[in-house]
Design an enzyme around this catalytic site. Structure first.
Site, short mmCIF file in Angstrom:
data_model
loop_
_atom_site.label_atom_id
_atom_site.label_comp_id
_atom_site.label_asym_id
_atom_site.label_seq_id
_atom_site.Cartn_x
_atom_site.Cartn_y
_atom_site.Cartn_z
N SER A 1 -3.48 -11.96 -10.43
CA SER A 1 -3.86 -12.61 -11.68
C SER A 1 -4.36 -11.57 -12.67
O SER A 1 -4.15 -11.70 -13.88
CB SER A 1 -4.93 -13.66 -11.41
OG SER A 1 -5.98 -13.09 -10.68
N ASP B 1 1.70 -3.93 -9.33
CA ASP B 1 1.45 -5.26 -9.89
C ASP B 1 1.77 -5.30 -11.38
O ASP B 1 2.42 -6.22 -11.88
CB ASP B 1 -0.02 -5.66 -9.69
CG ASP B 1 -0.43 -5.60 -8.23
OD1 ASP B 1 0.46 -5.45 -7.37
OD2 ASP B 1 -1.64 -5.69 -7.96
N ASP C 1 2.52 1.97 -3.01
CA ASP C 1 2.69 2.38 -4.42
C ASP C 1 1.85 3.60 -4.76
O ASP C 1 2.34 4.56 -5.35
CB ASP C 1 2.47 1.21 -5.41
CG ASP C 1 1.13 0.52 -5.32
OD1 ASP C 1 0.32 0.83 -4.41
OD2 ASP C 1 0.87 -0.36 -6.18
N HIS D 1 0.82 -1.21 0.00
CA HIS D 1 0.00 0.00 0.00
C HIS D 1 0.86 1.27 0.00
O HIS D 1 0.43 2.32 0.47
CB HIS D 1 -0.99 0.01 1.18
CG HIS D 1 -2.06 -1.02 1.03
ND1 HIS D 1 -3.20 -0.81 0.28
CD2 HIS D 1 -2.15 -2.29 1.49
CE1 HIS D 1 -3.95 -1.91 0.32
NE2 HIS D 1 -3.32 -2.82 1.03
N ALA E 1 -5.87 -14.79 -4.52
CA ALA E 1 -4.83 -15.12 -3.55
C ALA E 1 -3.91 -13.93 -3.30
O ALA E 1 -2.98 -14.02 -2.50
CB ALA E 1 -4.02 -16.31 -4.04
N GLY E 2 -4.16 -12.82 -3.99
CA GLY E 2 -3.29 -11.65 -3.81
C GLY E 2 -2.02 -11.77 -4.65
O GLY E 2 -1.01 -11.13 -4.36
N LEU E 3 -2.07 -12.57 -5.71
CA LEU E 3 -0.88 -12.75 -6.56
C LEU E 3 -1.05 -12.03 -7.90
O LEU E 3 -0.29 -12.26 -8.84
CB LEU E 3 -0.63 -14.24 -6.81
CG LEU E 3 -0.30 -15.05 -5.56
CD1 LEU E 3 -0.19 -16.53 -5.89
CD2 LEU E 3 0.99 -14.56 -4.96
N TYR F 1 -10.41 -1.19 -0.44
CA TYR F 1 -9.11 -0.75 -0.97
C TYR F 1 -9.18 0.73 -1.37
O TYR F 1 -8.35 1.54 -0.99
CB TYR F 1 -8.74 -1.61 -2.18
CG TYR F 1 -7.42 -1.25 -2.83
CD1 TYR F 1 -6.26 -1.94 -2.50
CD2 TYR F 1 -7.34 -0.24 -3.78
CE1 TYR F 1 -5.04 -1.61 -3.09
CE2 TYR F 1 -6.13 0.10 -4.37
CZ TYR F 1 -4.99 -0.59 -4.04
OH TYR F 1 -3.80 -0.27 -4.63
C1 GLA Z 1 -2.98 -4.42 -4.83
C2 GLA Z 1 -2.82 -3.27 -5.82
C3 GLA Z 1 -1.41 -2.70 -5.80
C4 GLA Z 1 -0.94 -2.41 -4.38
C5 GLA Z 1 -1.25 -3.59 -3.45
C6 GLA Z 1 -0.96 -3.27 -2.02
O1 GLA Z 1 -2.22 -5.51 -5.25
O2 GLA Z 1 -3.13 -3.68 -7.12
O3 GLA Z 1 -1.32 -1.56 -6.60
O4 GLA Z 1 -1.51 -1.23 -3.90
O5 GLA Z 1 -2.58 -4.02 -3.55
O6 GLA Z 1 0.39 -3.03 -1.84
#
Ligand code: GLA
Length: 385
Positions: free
Chosen positions: A125, A170, A36, A34, A121-123, A222
């Site tokens: 996709s 990302d 970026d 968080h 999963a927070g990866l 978010y």
């Molecule tokens: C998601 C967002 C990113 C970043 C992260 C948290 O993955 O797409 O831009 O803000 O959350 O670090």
């Protein structure tokens, strides 16, 4: 059957013949969460799980897309203003529109795609999907858009077609990923440096533990975090006009406005200011091969994400506590939060006991087993055939 073979079979079946093949990657982030969209540092790397597409121009004004994973087809015209109803197709639609917006050409195409990035999963996709198509469309139409702008095309797709006001991390990792390296990225200037990262050479492993939970409303929560940060910086700027983003702010500057902004916004900003510094500290530690210090910073990040930024959840806090109790070197929730994975830096000898305990204790408490992913830091967007 590998993904490339699988999509080629489908491509022949749906469209006949053969197209060009492009791939891109999901990402991990060692530290810098968080930060970026606050102009701070992040430290991600592309991984060996991604999206592959076989694609060919079709001489029309239409895009025909087949998702092998969903076994579904979507077709849209390049002049159509409305996005498709299927969420997965919106990413590709958005990439087409954003390319056109930047003066790029987008001729109609047929494409089959599939992926192996676990969803939710927070990866990232979605970033993998965006960069795969941004890269492929750029090549097929000879647009000559550079990778920085390809990453921005993916980010604008999220903003304008998917409702997530994400930062650049990302898509940047997915476009710039390099095997064996993490990327320290300054999100304000996009200046970046590759750090060779090979924990196994030092007796460590990186492992992701996927809680397999995804909480509702993650994208609106978010966006709300982002607004809190914007409130905080707006207040600080009244005293310090030179502060462009939260990452430029001293802790003291934030203290000065404590009574003027909601306490919640204060806590969010407090987390961000600490996190920006932690990325630099982790990079310094890794340059000395000091994985233990890097790991300790990961725990601090988890604390901040859980208690100040409030994007963790019961399941992820449980996994984090378990890691701490077992003396795992570093552990924290990764990505946007509200579910998904913890990323763990584990000494080799503790790897199996930790993975076994995470599986059994998590399942005993939450009624389902977490998934375990070993990640390999890999290349980002590229043409493979
Ligand atoms: C998601 C967002 C990113 C970043 C992260 C948290 O993955 O797409 O831009 O803000 O959350 O670090």
């Amino acid at each position: 059957m590998d993904i490339q073979t699988r999509i080629h079979q489908k491509f022949t079946e749906k469209f006949g013949g053969r197209g060009s093949v492009f791939a891109s990657a999901g990402r991990i982030n060692l530290i810098g969460e968080h930060t970026d969209y606050n102009g701070g540092y992040v430290f991600p790397g592309a991984i060996d799980k991604g999206i592959v597409t076989e694609i060919r121009l079709n001489g029309t004004e239409r895009v025909n897309l087949y998702s092998a994973d969903y076994d579904a087809c979507v077709s849209f015209g390049l002049e159509e203003p409305d996005k498709p109803a299927e969420a997965w197709a919106c990413y590709v639609f958005g990439v087409c529109r954003e390319t056109i917006k930047r003066g790029g050409k987008v001729a109609g195409f047929d494409a089959v795609f599939a992926g192996d990035v676990p969803l939710g999963a927070g990866l990232s996709s979605s970033a993998a999907l965006e960069s795969c198509f941004a890269f492929a469309i750029n090549e097929l139409n000879h647009n000559g858009i550079d990778r920085f702008e390809l990453a921005r095309i993916g980010q604008s797709t999220e903003h304008n077609y998917c409702g997530v006001k994400c930062g650049i991390m990302d898509q940047f990792a997915s476009c710039f990923g390099k095997a064996g390296c993490l990327i320290r990225l300054n999100c304000k200037t996009l200046e970046h440096k590759y750090f060779p990262f090979d924990p196994s050479a030092h007796g460590y492993r990186l492992v992701l533990v996927d809680s397999c939970v995804k909480h509702e409303l993650a994208s609106s929560a978010y966006n709300k975090r982002r607004l809190s940060c914007e409130n905080a910086i707006a207040a600080i700027r009244k005293n310090h006009p030179e502060a462009g983003t939260l990452s430029d702010c001293k802790r003291l500057w934030l203290e000065e406005v404590r009574g003027e902004i909601p306490e919640e916004d204060f806590l969010r900003a407090e987390y961000v200011i600490g996190e920006v510094q932690r990325v630099l500290d982790v990079c310094d530690a890794l340059e000395r091969d000091d994985f233990e210090t890097a790991g300790e910073m990961m725990y601090q990040t988890h604390f901040g994400l859980s208690k100040l930024y409030e994007v963790s959840c019961e399941e992820l806090d449980f996994l984090n506590k378990l890691a701490r109790r077992m003396d795992v070197t570093g552990s924290r929730v990764m990505g946007g939060g509200f579910g998904g994975c913890t990323i763990n830096l584990v000494r080799e000898e503790l790897y199996q006991p930790f993975v076994d305990a995470a599986k059994s204790r998590f399942e005993a408490k939450f009624g389902h087993a977490p998934k375990i992913y070993d990640v390999v830091i890999s290349d980002g967007a590229r043409q493979i055939a």
